[in-house]
Design a protein around this motif. Structure first.
Motif, PDB file in Angstrom:
ATOM      1  N   ARG A 198       8.538  16.931  -8.616  1.00  0.00           N
ATOM      2  CA  ARG A 198       8.666  15.738  -7.792  1.00  0.00           C
ATOM      3  C   ARG A 198      10.130  15.395  -7.604  1.00  0.00           C
ATOM      4  NH1 ARG A 198       5.379  11.123 -10.473  1.00  0.00           N
ATOM      5  NH2 ARG A 198       6.331   9.840  -8.844  1.00  0.00           N
ATOM      6  N   ASP A 199      10.414  14.745  -6.490  1.00  0.00           N
ATOM      7  CA  ASP A 199      11.744  14.252  -6.177  1.00  0.00           C
ATOM      8  C   ASP A 199      11.560  12.799  -5.752  1.00  0.00           C
ATOM      9  OD1 ASP A 199      14.203  13.562  -5.122  1.00  0.00           O
ATOM     10  OD2 ASP A 199      14.534  15.506  -4.192  1.00  0.00           O
ATOM     11  N   ASN A 200      11.721  11.903  -6.700  1.00  0.00           N
ATOM     12  CA  ASN A 200      11.469  10.493  -6.408  1.00  0.00           C
ATOM     13  C   ASN A 200      12.435   9.939  -5.369  1.00  0.00           C
ATOM     14  OD1 ASN A 200       9.251  10.309  -8.114  1.00  0.00           O
ATOM     15  ND2 ASN A 200      10.462   9.589  -9.857  1.00  0.00           N
ATOM     16  N   ALA A 201      13.637  10.474  -5.321  1.00  0.00           N
ATOM     17  CA  ALA A 201      14.606  10.015  -4.322  1.00  0.00           C
ATOM     18  C   ALA A 201      14.134  10.325  -2.899  1.00  0.00           C
ATOM     19  CB  ALA A 201      15.964  10.651  -4.574  1.00  0.00           C
ATOM     20  N   LYS A 202      13.369  11.409  -2.774  1.00  0.00           N
ATOM     21  CA  LYS A 202      12.815  11.793  -1.473  1.00  0.00           C
ATOM     22  C   LYS A 202      11.366  11.354  -1.314  1.00  0.00           C
ATOM     23  CE  LYS A 202      15.813  15.824  -0.827  1.00  0.00           C
ATOM     24  NZ  LYS A 202      15.859  17.302  -0.598  1.00  0.00           N
ATOM     25  N   SER A 203      10.843  10.671  -2.336  1.00  0.00           N
ATOM     26  CA  SER A 203       9.444  10.220  -2.320  1.00  0.00           C
ATOM     27  C   SER A 203       8.494  11.384  -2.058  1.00  0.00           C
ATOM     28  CB  SER A 203       9.235   9.130  -1.250  1.00  0.00           C
ATOM     29  OG  SER A 203       9.955   7.967  -1.570  1.00  0.00           O
ATOM     30  N   ALA A 204       8.728  12.470  -2.742  1.00  0.00           N
ATOM     31  CA  ALA A 204       7.948  13.674  -2.488  1.00  0.00           C
ATOM     32  C   ALA A 204       7.527  14.353  -3.779  1.00  0.00           C
ATOM     33  CB  ALA A 204       8.747  14.648  -1.633  1.00  0.00           C
ATOM     34  N   VAL A 205       6.365  14.984  -3.715  1.00  0.00           N
ATOM     35  CA  VAL A 205       5.840  15.808  -4.807  1.00  0.00           C
ATOM     36  C   VAL A 205       5.453  17.145  -4.193  1.00  0.00           C
ATOM     37  CG1 VAL A 205       4.024  16.049  -6.534  1.00  0.00           C
ATOM     38  CG2 VAL A 205       5.037  13.804  -6.087  1.00  0.00           C
ATOM     39  N   TYR A 206       5.686  18.191  -4.947  1.00  0.00           N
ATOM     40  CA  TYR A 206       5.443  19.533  -4.430  1.00  0.00           C
ATOM     41  C   TYR A 206       4.514  20.292  -5.376  1.00  0.00           C
ATOM     42  CZ  TYR A 206       9.735  18.101  -2.121  1.00  0.00           C
ATOM     43  OH  TYR A 206      10.681  17.395  -1.429  1.00  0.00           O
TER      44      TYR A 206
ATOM     45  N   ALA B 173       5.337  10.369   0.247  1.00  0.00           N
ATOM     46  CA  ALA B 173       4.818   9.008   0.098  1.00  0.00           C
ATOM     47  C   ALA B 173       5.657   8.010   0.887  1.00  0.00           C
ATOM     48  CB  ALA B 173       4.811   8.619  -1.372  1.00  0.00           C
ATOM     49  N   SER B 174       5.028   6.930   1.281  1.00  0.00           N
ATOM     50  CA  SER B 174       5.729   5.836   1.937  1.00  0.00           C
ATOM     51  C   SER B 174       5.020   4.534   1.604  1.00  0.00           C
ATOM     52  CB  SER B 174       5.775   6.039   3.454  1.00  0.00           C
ATOM     53  OG  SER B 174       4.473   6.079   3.989  1.00  0.00           O
ATOM     54  N   GLY B 175       5.731   3.460   1.767  1.00  0.00           N
ATOM     55  CA  GLY B 175       5.130   2.149   1.568  1.00  0.00           C
ATOM     56  C   GLY B 175       5.509   1.486   0.264  1.00  0.00           C
ATOM     57  N   LEU B 176       5.608   2.282  -0.804  1.00  0.00           N
ATOM     58  CA  LEU B 176       5.964   1.764  -2.117  1.00  0.00           C
ATOM     59  C   LEU B 176       6.797   2.818  -2.840  1.00  0.00           C
ATOM     60  CD1 LEU B 176       2.557   0.177  -3.239  1.00  0.00           C
ATOM     61  CD2 LEU B 176       4.668  -1.070  -2.696  1.00  0.00           C
ATOM     62  N   PRO B 177       7.611   2.424  -3.815  1.00  0.00           N
ATOM     63  CA  PRO B 177       8.395   3.432  -4.550  1.00  0.00           C
ATOM     64  C   PRO B 177       7.496   4.420  -5.266  1.00  0.00           C
ATOM     65  CG  PRO B 177       9.238   1.221  -4.941  1.00  0.00           C
ATOM     66  CD  PRO B 177       7.938   1.050  -4.225  1.00  0.00           C
ATOM     67  N   LEU B 178       7.771   5.699  -5.082  1.00  0.00           N
ATOM     68  CA  LEU B 178       6.905   6.716  -5.673  1.00  0.00           C
ATOM     69  C   LEU B 178       6.981   6.713  -7.193  1.00  0.00           C
ATOM     70  CD1 LEU B 178       4.966   8.986  -4.867  1.00  0.00           C
ATOM     71  CD2 LEU B 178       6.897  10.565  -5.029  1.00  0.00           C
TER      72      LEU B 178
ATOM     73  N   GLN C 187       0.827  -1.190   0.000  1.00  0.00           N
ATOM     74  CA  GLN C 187       0.000   0.000   0.000  1.00  0.00           C
ATOM     75  C   GLN C 187       0.868   1.249   0.000  1.00  0.00           C
ATOM     76  OE1 GLN C 187      -3.384   0.520   0.032  1.00  0.00           O
ATOM     77  NE2 GLN C 187      -3.783  -1.660  -0.250  1.00  0.00           N
ATOM     78  N   LEU C 188       0.402   2.239  -0.707  1.00  0.00           N
ATOM     79  CA  LEU C 188       1.085   3.526  -0.747  1.00  0.00           C
ATOM     80  C   LEU C 188       0.357   4.472   0.200  1.00  0.00           C
ATOM     81  CD1 LEU C 188       3.280   5.209  -2.354  1.00  0.00           C
ATOM     82  CD2 LEU C 188       1.389   5.961  -3.791  1.00  0.00           C
ATOM     83  N   GLN C 189       1.108   5.112   1.076  1.00  0.00           N
ATOM     84  CA  GLN C 189       0.524   6.128   1.942  1.00  0.00           C
ATOM     85  C   GLN C 189       1.011   7.504   1.478  1.00  0.00           C
ATOM     86  OE1 GLN C 189       2.270   3.404   3.752  1.00  0.00           O
ATOM     87  NE2 GLN C 189       0.321   2.357   3.478  1.00  0.00           N
ATOM     88  N   LEU C 190       0.073   8.443   1.465  1.00  0.00           N
ATOM     89  CA  LEU C 190       0.380   9.810   1.040  1.00  0.00           C
ATOM     90  C   LEU C 190       0.021  10.766   2.170  1.00  0.00           C
ATOM     91  CD1 LEU C 190      -1.261   9.630  -2.520  1.00  0.00           C
ATOM     92  CD2 LEU C 190       1.171   9.394  -1.986  1.00  0.00           C
ATOM     93  N   VAL C 191       0.939  11.671   2.490  1.00  0.00           N
ATOM     94  CA  VAL C 191       0.693  12.654   3.536  1.00  0.00           C
ATOM     95  C   VAL C 191       0.995  14.039   2.997  1.00  0.00           C
ATOM     96  CG1 VAL C 191       1.286  13.443   5.844  1.00  0.00           C
ATOM     97  CG2 VAL C 191       1.248  10.985   5.342  1.00  0.00           C
ATOM     98  N   GLU C 192      -0.023  14.897   2.973  1.00  0.00           N
ATOM     99  CA  GLU C 192       0.143  16.263   2.497  1.00  0.00           C
ATOM    100  C   GLU C 192       0.467  17.191   3.666  1.00  0.00           C
ATOM    101  OE1 GLU C 192      -3.623  14.718   0.207  1.00  0.00           O
ATOM    102  OE2 GLU C 192      -2.782  14.596   2.234  1.00  0.00           O
ATOM    103  N   SER C 193       1.130  18.270   3.344  1.00  0.00           N
ATOM    104  CA  SER C 193       1.392  19.328   4.314  1.00  0.00           C
ATOM    105  C   SER C 193       1.600  20.628   3.558  1.00  0.00           C
ATOM    106  CB  SER C 193       2.624  18.998   5.168  1.00  0.00           C
ATOM    107  OG  SER C 193       3.774  18.896   4.360  1.00  0.00           O
ATOM    108  N   GLY C 194       1.617  21.717   4.305  1.00  0.00           N
ATOM    109  CA  GLY C 194       1.913  23.003   3.706  1.00  0.00           C
ATOM    110  C   GLY C 194       0.728  23.919   3.510  1.00  0.00           C
TER     111      GLY C 194
END
Length: 128
Positions: free
Chosen positions: A72-80, A24-29, A1-8
């Protein structure tokens, strides 16, 4: 499962800026295209922006084009989502969504099935 957490999210004045993050966590973004959906009372759900798995393709709704920028920065599992020149009509709850199929995160009209994964949303209020 992929978990997504927004902030900002938060309160901004008209003309101001906010930067939303989706971690993101749980799976490769990089298995997923990512989109930002916006929901506001009395308005239809809107896909404001989306980005392909490698970041090579981006799309924006006409209402935010030229003001918002997705990355996005896949290495950081993040999208902005960098939001500049904010307007009161940008007010709403912003959801980070993910799906292997890019069409599903770039279109919130109901033409396609809902993306597989959703974050909990972050509230943006633009008001003076």
């Amino acid at each position: 499962q992929l978990q997504l957490v927004e902030s900002g999210g938060g309160l901004a004045q008209p003309g101001g800026s906010l930067r939303l993050s989706c971690v993101a966590s749980g799976l490769p973004l990089d298995y997923y295209a990512i989109g930002w959906f916006r929901e506001a009372p009395g308005k239809e759900r809107e896909a404001v922006s989306c980005i392909g798995k490698s970041g090579d393709t981006t799309n924006y709704s006409n209402s935010v084009k030229g003001r918002f920028s997705i990355s996005r920065d896949n290495a950081k599992s993040a999208v902005y989502l960098q939001m500049n020149d904010l307007k009161p009509e940008d007010t709403g709850t912003y959801f980070c969504v993910a799906d292997p199929l890019q069409n599903l995160v770039c279109d919130a009209s109901g033409r396609y099935q809902s993306p597989d994964y959703w974050g909990q949303g972050t509230r943006v209020t633009v008001s003076s």
